[in-house]
Design a protein around this motif. Structure first.
Motif, PDB file in Angstrom:
ATOM      1  N   ALA A 117       0.822  -1.218   0.000  1.00 18.25           N
ATOM      2  CA  ALA A 117       0.000   0.000   0.000  1.00 18.25           C
ATOM      3  C   ALA A 117       0.852   1.263   0.000  1.00 18.25           C
ATOM      4  CB  ALA A 117      -0.905   0.007   1.227  1.00 18.25           C
ATOM      5  N   LEU A 118       0.277   2.312  -0.516  1.00 17.28           N
ATOM      6  CA  LEU A 118       0.862   3.649  -0.509  1.00 17.28           C
ATOM      7  C   LEU A 118      -0.021   4.571   0.340  1.00 17.28           C
ATOM      8  CD1 LEU A 118       1.486   3.906  -4.336  1.00 17.28           C
ATOM      9  CD2 LEU A 118       3.252   4.406  -2.660  1.00 17.28           C
ATOM     10  N   PRO A 119       0.554   5.632   0.914  1.00 11.90           N
ATOM     11  CA  PRO A 119      -0.287   6.591   1.638  1.00 11.90           C
ATOM     12  C   PRO A 119      -0.898   7.622   0.683  1.00 11.90           C
ATOM     13  CG  PRO A 119       2.023   7.117   1.961  1.00 11.90           C
ATOM     14  CD  PRO A 119       1.985   5.908   1.066  1.00 11.90           C
TER      15      PRO A 119
ATOM     16  N   PHE C  43       5.568   2.795   9.709  1.00 13.97           N
ATOM     17  CA  PHE C  43       4.310   2.028   9.638  1.00 13.97           C
ATOM     18  C   PHE C  43       4.121   1.420   8.246  1.00 13.97           C
ATOM     19  CE2 PHE C  43       2.171   4.097  13.485  1.00 13.97           C
ATOM     20  CZ  PHE C  43       2.049   2.905  14.172  1.00 13.97           C
ATOM     21  N   PHE C  44       4.262   2.238   7.209  1.00 14.92           N
ATOM     22  CA  PHE C  44       4.013   1.704   5.874  1.00 14.92           C
ATOM     23  C   PHE C  44       5.081   0.697   5.464  1.00 14.92           C
ATOM     24  CE2 PHE C  44       0.668   4.732   5.660  1.00 14.92           C
ATOM     25  CZ  PHE C  44      -0.223   4.214   4.728  1.00 14.92           C
ATOM     26  N   TRP C  47       3.880  -2.449   7.448  1.00 18.01           N
ATOM     27  CA  TRP C  47       2.649  -3.075   6.953  1.00 18.01           C
ATOM     28  C   TRP C  47       2.862  -3.733   5.599  1.00 18.01           C
ATOM     29  CZ3 TRP C  47      -0.175   2.030   8.539  1.00 18.01           C
ATOM     30  CH2 TRP C  47      -0.467   1.991   9.916  1.00 18.01           C
ATOM     31  N   GLY C  48       3.851  -3.265   4.836  1.00 13.05           N
ATOM     32  CA  GLY C  48       4.094  -3.846   3.515  1.00 13.05           C
ATOM     33  C   GLY C  48       5.273  -4.807   3.496  1.00 13.05           C
ATOM     34  N   ALA C  49       5.873  -5.056   4.667  1.00  7.40           N
ATOM     35  CA  ALA C  49       7.106  -5.858   4.702  1.00  7.40           C
ATOM     36  C   ALA C  49       6.851  -7.296   4.277  1.00  7.40           C
ATOM     37  CB  ALA C  49       7.705  -5.828   6.108  1.00  7.40           C
ATOM     38  N   TYR C 133       8.697   7.037   2.429  1.00  7.98           N
ATOM     39  CA  TYR C 133       9.442   6.134   1.555  1.00  7.98           C
ATOM     40  C   TYR C 133       9.313   4.702   2.070  1.00  7.98           C
ATOM     41  CZ  TYR C 133      11.557  10.092  -0.793  1.00  7.98           C
ATOM     42  OH  TYR C 133      11.748  11.227  -1.523  1.00  7.98           O
ATOM     43  N   ALA C 134       8.718   3.868   1.247  1.00  9.04           N
ATOM     44  CA  ALA C 134       8.545   2.463   1.626  1.00  9.04           C
ATOM     45  C   ALA C 134       8.593   1.677   0.337  1.00  9.04           C
ATOM     46  CB  ALA C 134       7.222   2.263   2.358  1.00  9.04           C
ATOM     47  N   SER C 135       9.802   1.225  -0.021  1.00  9.15           N
ATOM     48  CA  SER C 135      10.051   0.726  -1.371  1.00  9.15           C
ATOM     49  C   SER C 135       9.787  -0.764  -1.519  1.00  9.15           C
ATOM     50  CB  SER C 135      11.513   0.988  -1.735  1.00  9.15           C
ATOM     51  OG  SER C 135      12.351   0.170  -0.931  1.00  9.15           O
TER      52      SER C 135
END
Lengths: 296, 296, 296, 296, 296, 296
Positions: A117-119, C43-44, C47-49, C133-135
């Motif tokens: 997911a993205l914010p 958090f992001f 949650w996406g890990a 940033y959550a790549s």
């Protein structure tokens, strides 16, 4: 301070992963009707709350629940992406009709997050915190919260309606129920504060001298032909705040034409603007001619 | 279609121009509580209104009034800027104490507009139209509008309180009165639609199967120690929507740990993430060692 | 799921409230180096890990701490605002030198929040979640996190340096210490994953055929005169990733001039652009003449 | 000062133009992982660099290369758009399966640019310069740059993986190689500055009295049940910065409940908030009742 | 491809550093009238240029100059910040009149950059690339460029007027001269393309059947009272594009009332909206009553 | 003040509703080339106009027309959405080829508005008011307006070209005609002010001492090899403003290397940066070694 137990508030199951639905779900995460918004809104209202600390506690309690809702939705997005095409070739293979999955999904789910997911909202627009309404006025904040929960519940229902995945439908029906509760909770705060009449108009602490009260219960009409504006509960009878009697009439301007001073030298206007202002509009043509002459 | 007569809705007079107050007034033009927002919000709600056209007409009537409010405020900003310093030297001359006018004003009033209003807030942040709430649900929109008028009235009062220019105070007290009316007007729409109980929870058209109703009137507590959440009107008794009875209890998680699939090859994760996922976390160290070995 | 106990992680005391410092503190709440950013980023990422769940847990643990940091800073802002001037008159009374408090503070602290924090930076620009940033690549995310903690620690130190309020200095020195830990924590994750050489270049899962490896360790110079680019550790010797040997040379273009097709009819270009493209640039003047002729 | 020769750094060839892939490529131009970002980031870091001018030169050299990368990608977008449908009819003609090209492409490539690149990401969100990280601290900036090159390389690989056009694959494999070099280059700067231990924690110029050092190497746990946080390289043993020894423990709050002053008169809060604050929360109901009474 | 020589296009000298003026200069870097905008605008116009490549080259040549202008301004900001106060104490020491420097400067110059320029405007709002106008139509782009150079020259003059530092005045007078040239350059392109009449209306490639030509040269009036709109060069006589004769008349609506279908079930509207639509507005009250009844 | 009559300026008919076209139409509402932009731009130019009030009236007259254009387009969007799929199932039923309607439409038309227009562009990016150009300089504003009408006309033509719905084609051909008029109208203002030569360079009120005139008509070349820049109407002959004679030459830098002071203690730079600055770059390695030594 805050704590976690790594468990989901409610089960998140996806039977038929759909990258298209993952894109739709983003609206409930990072859209203006979404969960990041309510989470931060209740936190900032709570952290800035002045007055009876009971309301501060209530707001922080609700904000803390909302983190778990973002978590549920982020998990749902990731699960819906697990069969997403990583290439145009893979896309066509999966769908002989022309690669419509890649067309319809949020490409950043592949390009930027590796299937998470993205914010952002359903169009990939990042959430921005200007939507965190926290006015310092408890009643105004309650109406902001009821609004957020109403549009959020409408959104959750549209999502429920869009999908036929049973896991997703169940998760959304849980969120719909929580939005029902939160609407009622925030209206109950208004009740506890004395109800609508005690609180309207918001703020109720404005002294009488700050209000031109002859205009406070008057419906004004802006029809071109001077005909009456649309009539209804708001045109006659007692006002909902219990403090006035509605009247209704077409508006005529009370102020004249605005009259600004001419541009000041050094301000970067055109010389013609300054000339016109100094001498009156009638001399404009002359001024422009003079400029023109000086060029030849 | 729309028409104008070039006159102000209400007189705009400034006796003691203040560039600092001009900056503050910007919040009422381009802030999230400001007049561009309500103007566009009511327009978009009206243009998209489905159902009884009376409400469409009411919204467009109000939107049309709001243009005149932006006009009044833009005029007020321009008039407050008429003695603004155009240079650091001019600033110091006007205020021996150190040029505090230029410090406190919005420099873009000199640099970008030549002493006129901007469609920005008091910090120079441009208004962005994501704040135009128009959900297609009439009740949700009414709550959004009451919220906007409540925060707008709070803002107008703060501005009234900040200045001691009589012209500005009078203009603001007119706007405060209009916000009183508009709050009442939009609440009167809710009344005409049957009142709070007929309309809550919003939307009232969600079918029962779309809602997990056992959670609809239940206050959930998120205190770390499992103690009850803050009690009040929302924890017991009938709900404001008249459709349920409040209960209250600490929340325990109903879902387990989220379980995402491992990263797919070609997705751009680290090899260690893929190794760990394939083999279980216990093998991670081994995988990392292997990568390390391959480098030596 | 998440829980709260309503207590602050560390004491927040303000001895000499300063609305100017409240404005500065906003950078640590809603600035790009601030706490909302790291909170949502962790958090992001969590949650996406995908992969070993240990890292997911670590990220959520850290994100949960960061909520408490926003809370501390929001409290600090509110306390610093408690003597803020609500009017120009009050401002001048408090400071005979010309109302410099109102000039320097964030006016929205009076106008929009009634003396509480905003989710914005020191200039009132709202935080926007594009900075989360959550790549999906664990190593890339660790470097993003070290960066965030490094700029956050620099910011906290600048704030520590700016104030001489002992309560504020103490709170900031606590946050500086936490940023030290978090920098080390995220670097320790890199260590646990095998260290820099095992992880660089990120992603380490790109197959060789996807990389034109002759350009992978070559410093290219873009000096106009073809002189060598700045020499250093990066121009010669083994590369930090342990996989190459640095070389260095001035760059000469490998591609020719780009050659785009002419504008298509129906695309909305000028006719002269189409004419020129069809006939070669030499005919442009003729085409323009033709257009001109057709007008007379 | 800067110069150009109108040639591409590397050949840009498109054999099978794809408007869908043009949309994907936009992420590498205007996305947060894209080339406008690194270009401006290195320019601003260079223009603001204080200290040894070698690093300024290195940053400007790299920034100058990045302009050429934007140029390559913008050319690639334009070439991929050369067969894009300009109308719904043309779209259906090209693809009997339902016009999926127009569905999946960025419509602004037709509507706004006449088949050329935009400075936006794959979702059409314009790049905004808040992503230009230039802290003035050389080490923090190096980590920011490694992060940017890591996410940029991940993105380039995802694009390489998505297409099967040989020209596009070759161009992307060149960009992947350059990102490998730049990651190594920026890590080499850290090496030249003494390596990780000499530079961590960033900034390394913070005096000891500005840091509450007992919290600097302590992993804190935020599990609800007080169980230890996730253990790893970060919970015990020497810290990567070489300056501490990791410990680990569950966190308990060190601060009490925040205690904000009541709302001030004239600030625009509700009267009930002020009453509650003055008299203690217990009197709230009475205050609300009084307001209610005054209305009847 | 691009090159650099590390030298400034024109000398940048600051004799009396002023953090306040540094803030003002930011508008010329990251404001909508600033240099980042024109630089990127000319680059994107050039990279997407279709037709005679001469214009592509001209645009890239100019874009390349603009990088040097950003560089000059970024250097000027850094030099103006070199005596900026790092703390409230330092500020008061420097200015006994109340710390007005810190009040008026951009705090992010201390907090975020360590005394260097930001890619933001004078209010700290980051530049966003939606301002890069590149339409693919050469004439439209020329007008966009003349506009940009006109507002840029106005801004440079306001800055020249604001400061009395001789170095800054000289640098700004150079930029003013360059803006003079660029306005002339872009107008010369219009001339070369055949002049105003050959190019207006833009685009000049629209076929006659796409335009309702009876409305193409008609001034319409929107005065409420049906009086004629403001008369001038635009109300009578030949049009500047040489293709029509101006007329002028008050507008009356040509379309009726818009008539939208009722809300669809499942769309999330209120039941009252659907009822009203199905049955006509007259039945609304009845519908609302029914909802109300069902609650009791 | 403003008025309405609830009627459309021109008929809005949709024969074949298309949610895909509804998405495209959004660009004309909330895109940078769209109607919200021109409406607000002309309003703010008018409300801030200083000088001859005729131009103020003209601007407000035109702004008032533009509201009606937004209204037409918002109505067109709503009508195009009336058969939009509300669910994935409905989508597939309507289009056996794979649900391409939902893929291509703006999902927020279902999720956020219940089938009505949004104030966003075709990619769902909300309009932001930084695009409202109102400089206070009448000539600059006229060029901004011609630009807006030129890109708006190009957009309207692209939309006309995209659809084959006769109602939509007719509405768009009306808007194209109005854009023709408005381009001519704003150019006629320039004419009335004396024409191009009297107004260029904008602003025409800058005193000679504010401009380094030797650079005002000089084309500068930035080719790497010192070859002449692209020649044309702008390289020789009289300038369009009638005030100079064009020359052309390659540029060589006039300024030296920028020279910033070293980082100040307390500013948060790395110690190595400070060391290098104090001692000259040559000592950097030594400084780094010292830092390293102090760690062992």
């Amino acid at each position: 301070m805050y704590y976690t137990d790594k468990l989901l508030q409610f089960p998140v199951r996806v039977e038929k992963p759909s990258p298209i639905f993952a894109k739709a779900l983003q609206q409930a995460i990072g859209g203006v009707e979404g969960e990041i918004r309510v989470c931060l809104q209740y936190f900032f209202q709570g952290w800035g709350a002045r007055g009876d600390s009971k309301y501060r506690d209530l707001l922080l309690n609700t904000a803390t629940e909302e983190i778990a809702h973002i978590e549920m939705l982020a998990t749902a997005v990731a699960l819906n992406l697990e069969n997403a095409p990583l290439s145009l070739k893979e896309d066509v293979a999966a769908d002989a009709a022309g690669g419509s999955v890649l067309n319809g999904m949020d490409m950043r789910h592949v390009l930027s997050t590796s299937l998470a997911a993205l914010p952002t909202d359903a169009n990939g627009v990042p959430f921005d915190c200007s939507h965190v309404y926290a006015s310092g006025n408890l009643a105004a904040d309650m109406f902001a919260n009821i609004t957020a929960e109403a549009t959020g519940r409408k959104l959750a229902f549209s999502l429920w309606n869009m999908t036929d995945d049973p896991g997703m439908k169940e998760m959304l029906s849980y969120l719909i129920a929580r939005d029902t509760f939160h609407q009622n909770q925030f209206m109950a705060v208004v009740d506890e504060l004395g109800g609508l009449q005690a609180n309207l108009p918001v703020p109720n602490s404005i002294p009488p001298e700050a209000e031109l009260q002859e205009f406070s219960y008057q419906q004004l009409g802006f029809n071109r032909d001077g005909s009456p504006p649309p009539q209804g509960r708001w045109s006659a009878g007692p006002s909902p705040d219990g403090k006035g009697e509605f009247t209704s009439r077409p508006m005529e301007p009370l102020g004249g034409e605005p009259n600004l001073a001419p541009p000041r030298p050094g301000g970067g206007a055109q010389t013609q603007q300054m000339a016109a202002s100094d001498n009156g509009g009638g001399l404009l043509h002359k001024a422009a001619e003079a400029v023109k002459d000086s060029l030849s």
